[in-house]
Structures are given as C-alpha cells and as structure tokens.
Motif scaffolding. Structure first.
Motif, PDB file in Angstrom:
ATOM      1  N   ALA A 218     -11.726  -6.971 -89.754  1.00  0.00           N
ATOM      2  CA  ALA A 218     -12.741  -8.014 -90.076  1.00  0.00           C
ATOM      3  C   ALA A 218     -12.762  -9.133 -90.997  1.00  0.00           C
ATOM      4  O   ALA A 218     -13.142  -9.784 -90.982  1.00  0.00           O
ATOM      5  N   TYR A 219     -12.437  -8.751 -92.361  1.00  0.00           N
ATOM      6  CA  TYR A 219     -12.608  -9.336 -93.749  1.00  0.00           C
ATOM      7  C   TYR A 219     -11.093  -9.826 -94.532  1.00  0.00           C
ATOM      8  O   TYR A 219     -11.614  -9.899 -95.780  1.00  0.00           O
ATOM      9  N   VAL A 220     -10.454  -9.033 -93.933  1.00  0.00           N
ATOM     10  CA  VAL A 220      -9.103  -9.659 -94.355  1.00  0.00           C
ATOM     11  C   VAL A 220      -8.902 -10.817 -95.001  1.00  0.00           C
ATOM     12  O   VAL A 220      -8.512 -10.953 -96.628  1.00  0.00           O
ATOM     13  N   ASP A 221      -9.211 -12.017 -94.048  1.00  0.00           N
ATOM     14  CA  ASP A 221      -8.910 -13.224 -94.458  1.00  0.00           C
ATOM     15  C   ASP A 221      -9.860 -13.408 -96.193  1.00  0.00           C
ATOM     16  O   ASP A 221      -9.378 -14.309 -97.220  1.00  0.00           O
ATOM     17  N   GLU A 222     -11.400 -13.056 -95.403  1.00  0.00           N
ATOM     18  CA  GLU A 222     -12.174 -13.291 -96.502  1.00  0.00           C
ATOM     19  C   GLU A 222     -11.756 -12.543 -97.831  1.00  0.00           C
ATOM     20  O   GLU A 222     -12.625 -13.409 -99.219  1.00  0.00           O
ATOM     21  N   ASN A 223     -11.484 -11.142 -97.993  1.00  0.00           N
ATOM     22  CA  ASN A 223     -10.719 -10.866 -98.795  1.00  0.00           C
ATOM     23  C   ASN A 223      -9.804 -11.310-100.109  1.00  0.00           C
ATOM     24  O   ASN A 223      -9.701 -11.409-101.130  1.00  0.00           O
ATOM     25  N   TYR A 224      -9.276 -11.834 -98.896  1.00  0.00           N
ATOM     26  CA  TYR A 224      -8.243 -12.503 -99.489  1.00  0.00           C
ATOM     27  C   TYR A 224      -8.681 -13.289-100.477  1.00  0.00           C
ATOM     28  O   TYR A 224      -7.955 -13.742-101.666  1.00  0.00           O
ATOM     29  N   GLN A 225      -9.496 -14.800 -99.793  1.00  0.00           N
ATOM     30  CA  GLN A 225      -9.733 -15.578-100.378  1.00  0.00           C
ATOM     31  C   GLN A 225     -10.200 -15.137-101.625  1.00  0.00           C
ATOM     32  O   GLN A 225     -10.126 -16.105-102.733  1.00  0.00           O
ATOM     33  N   ALA A 226     -10.897 -14.085-102.075  1.00  0.00           N
ATOM     34  CA  ALA A 226     -11.936 -13.778-102.704  1.00  0.00           C
ATOM     35  C   ALA A 226     -11.197 -12.940-104.249  1.00  0.00           C
ATOM     36  O   ALA A 226     -11.520 -13.150-105.127  1.00  0.00           O
ATOM     37  N   SER A 227      -9.826 -12.555-103.773  1.00  0.00           N
ATOM     38  CA  SER A 227      -9.264 -12.275-104.445  1.00  0.00           C
ATOM     39  C   SER A 227      -8.134 -13.674-105.193  1.00  0.00           C
ATOM     40  O   SER A 227      -7.686 -12.974-106.210  1.00  0.00           O
TER      41      SER A 227
END
Length: 260
Positions: A218-227
């Motif tokens: 569910a948080y693939v996109d958000e985790n990528y942006q955070a990285s």
C-alpha cells in the motif's frame, strides 16, 4: 453512495487530523470501575460496571465472537484517568459497524466492488525505473494470485487515466464480496480506504496475503518518495495512526470467518 458510507469510513478518513482535533479537546474522565463481558442470546457484550457499551447513536454493541468482545473490553480497561478514543481502534471500528447496521451492508459491498474496478494496483508509474521495479515487485504478485485462484485478470495502465476492467473479472470479485457479512465487509472497507486497494483488502480477507505484505504494498509510492526526499514527520505520524486502524481490521479478520 459516498453519502451512505460517510459514517462507515469516518473512523479512518483523515484519522490523524481528527486525532489532532481530539487532542485539543478535553477527554472524558473514566466513569467506571469494572470492565467485564457477558453473553445474551448468543451475542457477546462489553459491560462497564454491569451496563453494556453503546454506540454514539445509543445502539447496544454486540459482538459475534467472545474473543473480539474481550479485546474491546481490554481497550476500555486500559483507559486510566481519561478515555481516549484515538487509542481504542477496535472500539471505534465496532461502533461504526453496529451504528451503521445491516441496512448498510449491501452498499458497503457495492463500494468494495467499485474500488476494485479502479484499484491502486492497476495504475503504474511511467518512471523512474526504480519505482517501476518496486511497483512490479509488490503489486504483480497479488494480481497474479487473483488470476490464478479466481480467473480474474485485470488491465494495467501507465499513469492515472482510467481503464475499464473486464466485467467477467469484476463479477468474480463481486462473488467473493457478496459472501461477506457485516463485520467482514466493514473491516474490508476500512482496509480498502487505508490502503487504496480493495484487491489487497479482499486478498487479505481470503487468506492469500499476509498483513505486512499488504501494508508494504500500500505504501510503495510513499516509501519511494521518502527514500528520495526524506520522510515527512506529519505524514509518518498520520501513517502510524492509520496503522492502528489497519491492525484492528486485520485482527477482526483473524477472529471471524468471512460470512460474519
């Protein structure tokens, strides 16, 4: 439809923002000494000094499983001087379910199917390649499961342009959703609203996915942006609050069969 489901989704929509508002308001004092459970007519209740808990609309909260009733009782017992609803996710979820009632079961099933028709897993990034790879890593396997287990194949698209899904596939998802009883349907709706994916929620309900697998997907996109740009403190706090509601719905799945 959205108006009908407003109360059903209220406990997770903008959950962190509502928690902040609650924090500004004085919390009610604990008014009871003893928390217990009982059974009446095959239904289980939580009692505060011998009186059953009620929803904000004054409906008595009855649980289909004694373990669920005990978990809710534990939330009430954990309150010390003040009653903080933000720390009682199962109580809030069950209140929503009971308050909404059977008359909202079919609309919730319909809303789950509507979400499945425009699921998070269908809409893929055009780039960068590292994000595309992450989406494939976490999103392809769930879709492959639905095709393998249920013969439900879906179309993928780059970007956010809506794509119509095969009606035959949606009919197969609908057959699963129509089995869900009141508690399962509302818990699935809660997870869908949190994750953006009805298919992840349904796959979890059907026992094909693990809860951590769904949460990560569910948080693939958000985790990528955070990285790439660093973590946003407020966004992470909001996610932590949503995680409480997510875990509550998952716990309900673990306790109850889909027909409940």
């Amino acid at each position: 439809m959205r108006e009908i489901l407003k109360e059903a989704e209220a406990h997770i929509q903008d959950g962190y923002g509502r928690a902040q508002e609650h924090a500004k308001q004085p919390l009610p004092k604990r008014f009871y000494k003893e928390v217990s459970t009982d059974e009446v007519g095959g239904k289980h209740r939580v009692l505060l000094d011998g009186k059953p808990i009620k929803t904000p609309g004054k409906k008595t909260v009855e649980f289909p499983d004694p373990k669920l009733a005990q978990l809710v009782a534990d939330e009430w017992a954990a309150a010390e001087e003040k009653i903080d609803p933000s720390k009682m996710p199962l109580t809030r979820l069950c209140n929503t379910i009971v308050e909404s009632g059977e008359e909202h079961l079919q609309p919730v099933r319909a809303e789950l199917l509507k979400y499945a028709g425009s699921d998070l897993l269908f809409y893929r990034a055009d780039g960068p390649d590292s994000l595309v790879a992450l989406q494939r890593q976490h999103w392809d396997a769930p879709l492959e499961m639905f095709e393998r287990e249920y013969g439900a194949k879906f179309e993928l698209v780059g970007g956010v342009m809506h794509v119509m899904q095969p009606q035959e596939s949606l009919d197969k998802i609908d057959a699963l959703v129509q089995r869900y009883g009141l508690f399962s349907a509302f818990a699935a709706m809660s997870i869908t609203s949190i994750t953006g994916s009805a298919l992840l929620a349904i796959g979890l309900r059907e026992g094909h996915f693990e809860s951590e697998q769904v949460w990560t997907a569910a948080y693939v996109d958000e985790n990528y942006q955070a990285s790439q740009w660093g973590e946003d403190e407020q966004a992470m706090a909001a996610r932590a609050f949503k995680r409480q509601d997510y875990d509550a719905a998952v716990r309900l799945f673990e306790l109850l069969n889909p027909e409940v």
